[in-house]
Design a protein around this motif. Structure first.
Motif, PDB file in Angstrom:
ATOM      1  N   GLY A  18       0.791  -1.214   0.000  1.00 62.45           N
ATOM      2  CA  GLY A  18       0.000   0.000   0.000  1.00 62.45           C
ATOM      3  C   GLY A  18       0.823   1.264   0.000  1.00 62.45           C
ATOM      4  N   THR A  19       2.144   1.142   0.172  1.00 63.42           N
ATOM      5  CA  THR A  19       2.996   2.335   0.218  1.00 63.42           C
ATOM      6  C   THR A  19       3.859   2.484  -1.027  1.00 63.42           C
ATOM      7  OG1 THR A  19       4.791   1.161   1.343  1.00 63.42           O
ATOM      8  CG2 THR A  19       3.112   2.185   2.725  1.00 63.42           C
ATOM      9  N   ILE A  68       1.593   2.440   8.707  1.00 66.14           N
ATOM     10  CA  ILE A  68       1.018   3.784   8.605  1.00 66.14           C
ATOM     11  C   ILE A  68      -0.504   3.731   8.483  1.00 66.14           C
ATOM     12  CG2 ILE A  68       3.101   4.707   7.522  1.00 66.14           C
ATOM     13  CD1 ILE A  68       1.575   4.792   4.877  1.00 66.14           C
ATOM     14  N   PHE A  69      -1.046   2.603   8.034  1.00 59.31           N
ATOM     15  CA  PHE A  69      -2.499   2.451   7.954  1.00 59.31           C
ATOM     16  C   PHE A  69      -3.079   1.904   9.249  1.00 59.31           C
ATOM     17  CE2 PHE A  69      -0.998   1.638   3.492  1.00 59.31           C
ATOM     18  CZ  PHE A  69      -1.382   2.871   2.988  1.00 59.31           C
ATOM     19  N   ARG A 128      -9.005   6.600  14.595  1.00 60.62           N
ATOM     20  CA  ARG A 128      -9.219   8.042  14.436  1.00 60.62           C
ATOM     21  C   ARG A 128      -9.390   8.491  12.989  1.00 60.62           C
ATOM     22  NH1 ARG A 128      -5.538   7.103  18.415  1.00 60.62           N
ATOM     23  NH2 ARG A 128      -3.797   7.079  16.940  1.00 60.62           N
ATOM     24  N   ASN A 129      -8.960   7.673  12.063  1.00 58.04           N
ATOM     25  CA  ASN A 129      -9.020   8.068  10.665  1.00 58.04           C
ATOM     26  C   ASN A 129      -9.815   7.041   9.859  1.00 58.04           C
ATOM     27  OD1 ASN A 129      -8.539   8.767   7.979  1.00 58.04           O
ATOM     28  ND2 ASN A 129      -6.467   9.491   8.409  1.00 58.04           N
ATOM     29  N   PRO A 130     -11.033   7.357   9.500  1.00 56.14           N
ATOM     30  CA  PRO A 130     -11.862   6.407   8.752  1.00 56.14           C
ATOM     31  C   PRO A 130     -11.271   6.039   7.389  1.00 56.14           C
ATOM     32  CG  PRO A 130     -12.889   8.587   8.809  1.00 56.14           C
ATOM     33  CD  PRO A 130     -11.763   8.621   9.783  1.00 56.14           C
ATOM     34  N   LYS A 131     -10.430   6.903   6.840  1.00 51.96           N
ATOM     35  CA  LYS A 131      -9.813   6.586   5.554  1.00 51.96           C
ATOM     36  C   LYS A 131      -8.809   5.435   5.715  1.00 51.96           C
ATOM     37  CE  LYS A 131     -10.347  11.144   3.439  1.00 51.96           C
ATOM     38  NZ  LYS A 131      -9.667  12.306   2.807  1.00 51.96           N
ATOM     39  N   ASP A 132      -8.065   5.446   6.828  1.00 46.69           N
ATOM     40  CA  ASP A 132      -7.145   4.340   7.091  1.00 46.69           C
ATOM     41  C   ASP A 132      -7.914   3.042   7.255  1.00 46.69           C
ATOM     42  OD1 ASP A 132      -4.777   5.751   6.951  1.00 46.69           O
ATOM     43  OD2 ASP A 132      -4.741   6.235   9.077  1.00 46.69           O
TER      44      ASP A 132
END
Length: 240
Positions: free
Chosen positions: A136-137, A158-159, A165-169
């Motif tokens: 993914g990176t 990083i994901f 806290r981050n719905p995109k992750d």
């Protein structure tokens, strides 16, 4: 590395550290580039493989059949002798091939796809496991996923770090999990440090997890105690 489905330790990752007399433990980012520039990466890489296989064999003989994962650098991967080096390490150590995992980055696979497919096919013929590290990176080309004989995808830390806290992750992790499941390959989450991350990953198609939640890096001699603390000696087993 712990199973996501049950309380058991299934493997470990060999970490390269330079024990400097003045600086202490030097991280790989500080010396691997130098090894590659001076063409020492191949002999050092061969030593790492041999040492890792020998240690895994010792653990297996003592009742800890843990899969040993070893990172392969781009310079190593381009070496014509890499497959022979892996075969030699297995032969000299007596380690079962399925207890050795080789971790490759996305970038080195797309440098020369035809050659990468040939090398990986030879790895599979030996019987070792193959993982795509830091998925993914890099290039994240779906084209190679259907061509290469891959056993695992490793989701980069990083994901995982901001899952709550981050719905995109969270969406990215779920998408990679769905992809792995559809392809019939395993999914490893790295950088798992908090219990809520592990609980979330268990709801996804995540087969294995690794990170500080389960234990920090330790010398080989201390690993049996760490395994016993995490799972209990009777629960240590290979992933089914």
């Amino acid at each position: 590395r712990a199973s996501a489905r049950r309380r058991s330790v299934v493997g470990v990752e060999a970490l390269r550290r330079w024990q400097h007399r003045d600086r202490g433990l030097v991280p790989p980012a500080d010396f691997i580039p130098l090894l590659e520039e001076t063409n020492l990466i191949s002999p050092v890489g061969a030593w790492v493989l041999e040492t890792a296989c020998r240690q895994a064999r010792e653990w297996r003989d003592s009742g800890l059949p843990l899969r040993m994962s070893v990172n392969i650098s781009s310079r190593q991967f381009r070496s014509e002798s890499l497959v022979e080096t892996v075969a030699s390490a297995l032969l000299s150590s007596g380690l079962q091939p399925e207890l050795l995992g080789l971790e490759l980055t996305e970038s080195l696979l797309v440098e020369n796809t035809e050659n990468a497919i040939a090398v990986m096919a030879r790895f599979k013929k030996l019987g070792v496991m193959v993982s795509i590290d830091d998925f993914g990176t890099g290039y994240s080309s779906f084209g190679y996923l259907k061509q290469f004989p891959i056993d695992f995808l490793k989701v980069d830390r990083i994901f995982i770090r901001d899952l709550a806290r981050n719905p995109k992750d969270a969406a990215i992790v779920e998408a990679i999990a769905a992809l792995a499941r559809s392809l019939g390959i395993g999914l490893i989450a790295e950088g798992v440090e908090e219990a809520h991350q592990a609980e979330y990953l268990r709801t996804c198609y995540c087969t294995e997890m690794q990170g500080w939640l389960f234990g920090r890096a330790v010398p080989a001699a201390e690993l049996p105690k760490l395994v016993a603390r995490i799972a209990g000696p009777e629960l240590v087993q290979l992933r089914a």
